[in-house]
Write a protein that holds these residues in place. Structure first.
Motif, mmCIF file in Angstrom:
data_model
loop_
_atom_site.group_PDB
_atom_site.id
_atom_site.type_symbol
_atom_site.label_atom_id
_atom_site.label_comp_id
_atom_site.label_asym_id
_atom_site.label_seq_id
_atom_site.Cartn_x
_atom_site.Cartn_y
_atom_site.Cartn_z
ATOM 1 N N ILE A 1 0.873 -1.175 0.000
ATOM 2 C CA ILE A 1 0.000 0.000 0.000
ATOM 3 C C ILE A 1 0.910 1.225 0.000
ATOM 4 O O ILE A 1 1.719 1.405 0.905
ATOM 5 C CB ILE A 1 -0.923 -0.010 1.229
ATOM 6 N N TYR A 2 0.809 2.025 -1.028
ATOM 7 C CA TYR A 2 1.641 3.220 -1.124
ATOM 8 C C TYR A 2 0.810 4.473 -1.419
ATOM 9 O O TYR A 2 1.351 5.546 -1.652
ATOM 10 C CB TYR A 2 2.733 3.048 -2.189
ATOM 11 N N GLU A 3 -0.499 4.328 -1.388
ATOM 12 C CA GLU A 3 -1.369 5.460 -1.651
ATOM 13 C C GLU A 3 -2.320 5.674 -0.472
ATOM 14 O O GLU A 3 -2.605 4.752 0.276
ATOM 15 C CB GLU A 3 -2.207 5.215 -2.904
ATOM 16 N N GLN A 4 -2.788 6.880 -0.345
ATOM 17 C CA GLN A 4 -3.819 7.177 0.641
ATOM 18 C C GLN A 4 -4.995 7.837 -0.072
ATOM 19 O O GLN A 4 -4.868 8.320 -1.193
ATOM 20 C CB GLN A 4 -3.287 8.068 1.746
ATOM 21 N N ASP A 5 -6.136 7.827 0.589
ATOM 22 C CA ASP A 5 -7.322 8.442 0.004
ATOM 23 C C ASP A 5 -7.086 9.930 -0.234
ATOM 24 O O ASP A 5 -6.402 10.600 0.539
ATOM 25 C CB ASP A 5 -8.530 8.252 0.921
ATOM 26 N N PHE A 6 -7.653 10.428 -1.314
ATOM 27 C CA PHE A 6 -7.491 11.827 -1.706
ATOM 28 C C PHE A 6 -8.790 12.274 -2.374
ATOM 29 O O PHE A 6 -9.229 11.664 -3.346
ATOM 30 C CB PHE A 6 -6.312 11.956 -2.677
ATOM 31 N N ILE B 1 -3.691 9.126 -3.743
ATOM 32 C CA ILE B 1 -2.438 9.812 -4.079
ATOM 33 C C ILE B 1 -1.292 9.118 -3.349
ATOM 34 O O ILE B 1 -1.438 8.688 -2.202
ATOM 35 C CB ILE B 1 -2.527 11.311 -3.728
ATOM 36 N N ALA B 2 -0.180 8.952 -4.034
ATOM 37 C CA ALA B 2 0.983 8.271 -3.457
ATOM 38 C C ALA B 2 1.536 9.086 -2.286
ATOM 39 O O ALA B 2 1.618 10.303 -2.354
ATOM 40 C CB ALA B 2 2.053 8.072 -4.524
ATOM 41 N N ASP B 3 1.911 8.366 -1.229
ATOM 42 C CA ASP B 3 2.374 9.013 -0.001
ATOM 43 C C ASP B 3 3.591 8.259 0.532
ATOM 44 O O ASP B 3 3.497 7.062 0.809
ATOM 45 C CB ASP B 3 1.240 8.994 1.013
#
Length: 82
Positions: free
Chosen positions: A40-45, A65-67
């Motif tokens: 998992i490398y993204e978070q909700d945006f 969006i990548a975080d």
């Protein structure tokens, strides 16, 4: 993506770093492709909010969006093989 975000694109063949297609996106996507894992490398945006705020209609389609923090957390959970 960069052109849609009205960013300068000096050499499109080399790709362009953007807040959406950043180094974390590249690293996470590449890792998952090579290892067949699903880090998992993204978070909700909520892109719709920023599309209106920033005047970039395309952002309304973005939901993640990548975080770097998300990627680091995922990598830290991988067990090392001795």
């Amino acid at each position: 993506m960069a052109k849609l975000m009205r960013m300068a694109v000096k050499n499109p063949a080399n790709g362009v770093y953007t807040p959406i297609n950043n180094c974390t996106w590249f690293a996470g996507y590449l890792w998952n492709s090579i290892t067949n894992e699903q880090l998992i490398y993204e978070q909700d945006f909520n892109g719709a909010v920023y599309a209106e705020k920033w005047g970039i209609d395309y952002l309304a389609l973005i939901s993640k969006i990548a975080d770097p923090g998300m990627l680091a957390e995922s990598l830290s959970k991988i067990k090392q093989i001795d």
